[in-house]
Write a protein that holds these residues in place. Structure first.
Motif, PDB file in Angstrom:
ATOM      1  N   UNK A  14      37.500  27.815  41.730  1.00 23.27           N
ATOM      2  CA  UNK A  14      36.375  28.245  40.900  1.00 23.27           C
ATOM      3  C   UNK A  14      35.828  29.626  41.228  1.00 23.27           C
ATOM      4  N   UNK A  15      36.646  30.489  41.824  1.00 22.58           N
ATOM      5  CA  UNK A  15      36.158  31.822  42.201  1.00 22.58           C
ATOM      6  C   UNK A  15      36.915  32.962  41.507  1.00 22.58           C
ATOM      7  N   UNK A  16      37.868  32.615  40.642  1.00 22.71           N
ATOM      8  CA  UNK A  16      38.711  33.655  40.028  1.00 22.71           C
ATOM      9  C   UNK A  16      37.912  34.693  39.239  1.00 22.71           C
ATOM     10  N   UNK A  17      36.748  34.298  38.715  1.00 24.20           N
ATOM     11  CA  UNK A  17      35.928  35.239  37.945  1.00 24.20           C
ATOM     12  C   UNK A  17      35.262  36.294  38.836  1.00 24.20           C
ATOM     13  N   UNK A  18      35.337  36.114  40.159  1.00 23.74           N
ATOM     14  CA  UNK A  18      34.763  37.095  41.089  1.00 23.74           C
ATOM     15  C   UNK A  18      35.785  38.151  41.511  1.00 23.74           C
ATOM     16  N   UNK A  19      37.025  38.011  41.062  1.00 20.03           N
ATOM     17  CA  UNK A  19      38.041  39.014  41.392  1.00 20.03           C
ATOM     18  C   UNK A  19      37.667  40.344  40.758  1.00 20.03           C
ATOM     19  N   UNK A  20      37.899  41.423  41.508  1.00 20.11           N
ATOM     20  CA  UNK A  20      37.633  42.770  40.994  1.00 20.11           C
ATOM     21  C   UNK A  20      38.933  43.556  41.020  1.00 20.11           C
ATOM     22  N   UNK A  21      39.179  44.298  39.948  1.00 21.62           N
ATOM     23  CA  UNK A  21      40.325  45.206  39.936  1.00 21.62           C
ATOM     24  C   UNK A  21      39.770  46.612  39.753  1.00 21.62           C
ATOM     25  N   UNK A  22      40.384  47.565  40.444  1.00 21.16           N
ATOM     26  CA  UNK A  22      39.871  48.926  40.480  1.00 21.16           C
ATOM     27  C   UNK A  22      40.826  49.914  39.818  1.00 21.16           C
ATOM     28  N   UNK A  23      40.250  51.032  39.393  1.00 20.10           N
ATOM     29  CA  UNK A  23      41.058  52.134  38.863  1.00 20.10           C
ATOM     30  C   UNK A  23      41.653  52.950  40.007  1.00 20.10           C
ATOM     31  N   UNK A  24      41.098  52.758  41.196  1.00 18.59           N
ATOM     32  CA  UNK A  24      41.536  53.519  42.369  1.00 18.59           C
ATOM     33  C   UNK A  24      42.190  52.587  43.366  1.00 18.59           C
ATOM     34  N   UNK A  26      42.936  50.496  46.665  1.00 17.87           N
ATOM     35  CA  UNK A  26      42.174  49.837  47.734  1.00 17.87           C
ATOM     36  C   UNK A  26      43.159  49.374  48.811  1.00 17.87           C
ATOM     37  N   UNK A  27      44.246  50.139  48.949  1.00 18.29           N
ATOM     38  CA  UNK A  27      45.357  49.753  49.829  1.00 18.29           C
ATOM     39  C   UNK A  27      45.042  49.863  51.312  1.00 18.29           C
ATOM     40  N   UNK A  28      44.054  50.662  51.689  1.00 20.75           N
ATOM     41  CA  UNK A  28      43.660  50.758  53.093  1.00 20.75           C
ATOM     42  C   UNK A  28      42.211  50.288  53.211  1.00 20.75           C
ATOM     43  N   UNK A  29      41.792  50.021  54.420  1.00 17.50           N
ATOM     44  CA  UNK A  29      40.407  49.597  54.649  1.00 17.50           C
ATOM     45  C   UNK A  29      39.438  50.641  54.098  1.00 17.50           C
ATOM     46  N   UNK A  30      39.710  51.915  54.388  1.00 14.61           N
ATOM     47  CA  UNK A  30      38.813  52.990  53.956  1.00 14.61           C
ATOM     48  C   UNK A  30      38.726  53.063  52.433  1.00 14.61           C
ATOM     49  N   UNK A  31      39.887  53.008  51.768  1.00 12.13           N
ATOM     50  CA  UNK A  31      39.902  53.076  50.301  1.00 12.13           C
ATOM     51  C   UNK A  31      39.247  51.847  49.684  1.00 12.13           C
ATOM     52  N   UNK A  32      39.503  50.675  50.267  1.00  7.06           N
ATOM     53  CA  UNK A  32      38.899  49.443  49.755  1.00  7.06           C
ATOM     54  C   UNK A  32      37.379  49.489  49.904  1.00  7.06           C
ATOM     55  N   UNK A  33      36.898  49.999  51.038  1.00 10.24           N
ATOM     56  CA  UNK A  33      35.453  50.091  51.270  1.00 10.24           C
ATOM     57  C   UNK A  33      34.808  50.993  50.224  1.00 10.24           C
ATOM     58  N   UNK A  34      35.471  52.100  49.907  1.00 17.48           N
ATOM     59  CA  UNK A  34      34.958  53.006  48.869  1.00 17.48           C
ATOM     60  C   UNK A  34      34.967  52.327  47.502  1.00 17.48           C
ATOM     61  N   UNK A  35      36.064  51.655  47.175  1.00 20.98           N
ATOM     62  CA  UNK A  35      36.190  50.999  45.867  1.00 20.98           C
ATOM     63  C   UNK A  35      35.141  49.901  45.688  1.00 20.98           C
ATOM     64  N   UNK A  36      34.920  49.115  46.748  1.00 22.69           N
ATOM     65  CA  UNK A  36      33.987  47.995  46.680  1.00 22.69           C
ATOM     66  C   UNK A  36      32.545  48.459  46.869  1.00 22.69           C
ATOM     67  N   UNK A 128      47.183  46.498  45.361  1.00 28.29           N
ATOM     68  CA  UNK A 128      46.573  47.562  46.158  1.00 28.29           C
ATOM     69  C   UNK A 128      45.389  48.183  45.425  1.00 28.29           C
ATOM     70  N   UNK A 129      44.839  47.481  44.453  1.00 21.86           N
ATOM     71  CA  UNK A 129      43.654  47.950  43.727  1.00 21.86           C
ATOM     72  C   UNK A 129      42.826  46.730  43.303  1.00 21.86           C
ATOM     73  N   UNK A 130      42.552  45.847  44.285  1.00 24.99           N
ATOM     74  CA  UNK A 130      41.833  44.622  43.957  1.00 24.99           C
ATOM     75  C   UNK A 130      41.099  44.072  45.179  1.00 24.99           C
ATOM     76  N   UNK A 131      40.106  43.220  44.905  1.00 23.73           N
ATOM     77  CA  UNK A 131      39.367  42.544  45.976  1.00 23.73           C
ATOM     78  C   UNK A 131      38.577  41.395  45.378  1.00 23.73           C
ATOM     79  N   UNK A 132      38.086  40.532  46.264  1.00 23.62           N
ATOM     80  CA  UNK A 132      37.181  39.455  45.859  1.00 23.62           C
ATOM     81  C   UNK A 132      36.156  39.294  46.975  1.00 23.62           C
ATOM     82  N   UNK A 133      34.913  39.027  46.609  1.00 24.53           N
ATOM     83  CA  UNK A 133      33.872  38.792  47.610  1.00 24.53           C
ATOM     84  C   UNK A 133      33.760  37.296  47.870  1.00 24.53           C
ATOM     85  N   UNK A 134      33.942  36.916  49.143  1.00 20.77           N
ATOM     86  CA  UNK A 134      33.878  35.505  49.537  1.00 20.77           C
ATOM     87  C   UNK A 134      33.097  35.354  50.835  1.00 20.77           C
TER      88      UNK A 134
END
Length: 163
Positions: A14-24, A26-36, A128-134
């Motif tokens: 029940x969490x699939x709607x929290x997935x985020x996809x980015x235009x940039x 998020x392949x590294x920690x630094x890039x993911x932190x910026x994207x999120x 490499x352009x996605x994340x989810x908050x859990x």
């Protein structure tokens, strides 16, 4: 596509709607932190290793590094990361998008205690352009049958916390 496979997998939780996809990327920690838009430590990076011939994943905080002696003590093996091709073949996700979701059943997943200091963390969800908050409890639950246990095999993050 890996992201769609993960979206389908996460529907059961029940969490699939929290997935985020980015235009940039998020392949590294630094890039993911910026994207999120969060500090890098809250990025839940998924590292892929092999113990003998068995693939394992360790999900750790973005500011944590594998401690070779702790790793060797726990797994009774030297830390050996999967190659790019091995990750794609054995895990089903390419590096940069490796995540603890929608995995082959032989992939054991461990969560490092470095994540527990945060209310929520952000693992990738198959690209490499996605994340989810859990929350950590949700992360553990969403790992499904692949989850083995919480481990303490990282270093570097306690200094941040203490300092």
């Amino acid at each position: 596509m890996s992201v769609e496979k993960v979206r389908e997998y996460l529907k059961a939780y029940g969490v699939e709607d929290r997935m985020q996809e980015f235009e940039v990327s998020s392949a590294t920690v630094e890039l993911a932190a910026l994207a999120v838009g969060v500090e890098g430590a809250r990025i839940a990076k998924t590292l892929s290793f092999k113990v003998g011939e068995d693939p394992i994943l360790i999900v750790a905080a973005g500011d944590a590094k594998i401690d070779n002696s702790k790793y060797k003590h726990y797994y009774h093996a030297k830390a050996k990361m999967l190659t790019f091709d091995e990750a794609v073949e054995r895990i089903g996700h390419a590096p940069g998008g490796v995540c603890p979701f929608a995995l082959p059943e032989d992939v054991k997943t461990y969560l490092d205690i470095s994540l527990r200091r945060f209310e929520t963390v952000f693992p990738a969800v198959g690209s490499a352009a996605s994340a989810i908050e859990l929350t950590c409890d949700e992360l553990e639950k969403c790992c499904g049958a692949n989850f083995v246990e919480w481990v303490d095999v990282c270093k570097g993050w306690q200094e941040e916390q203490d300092g």
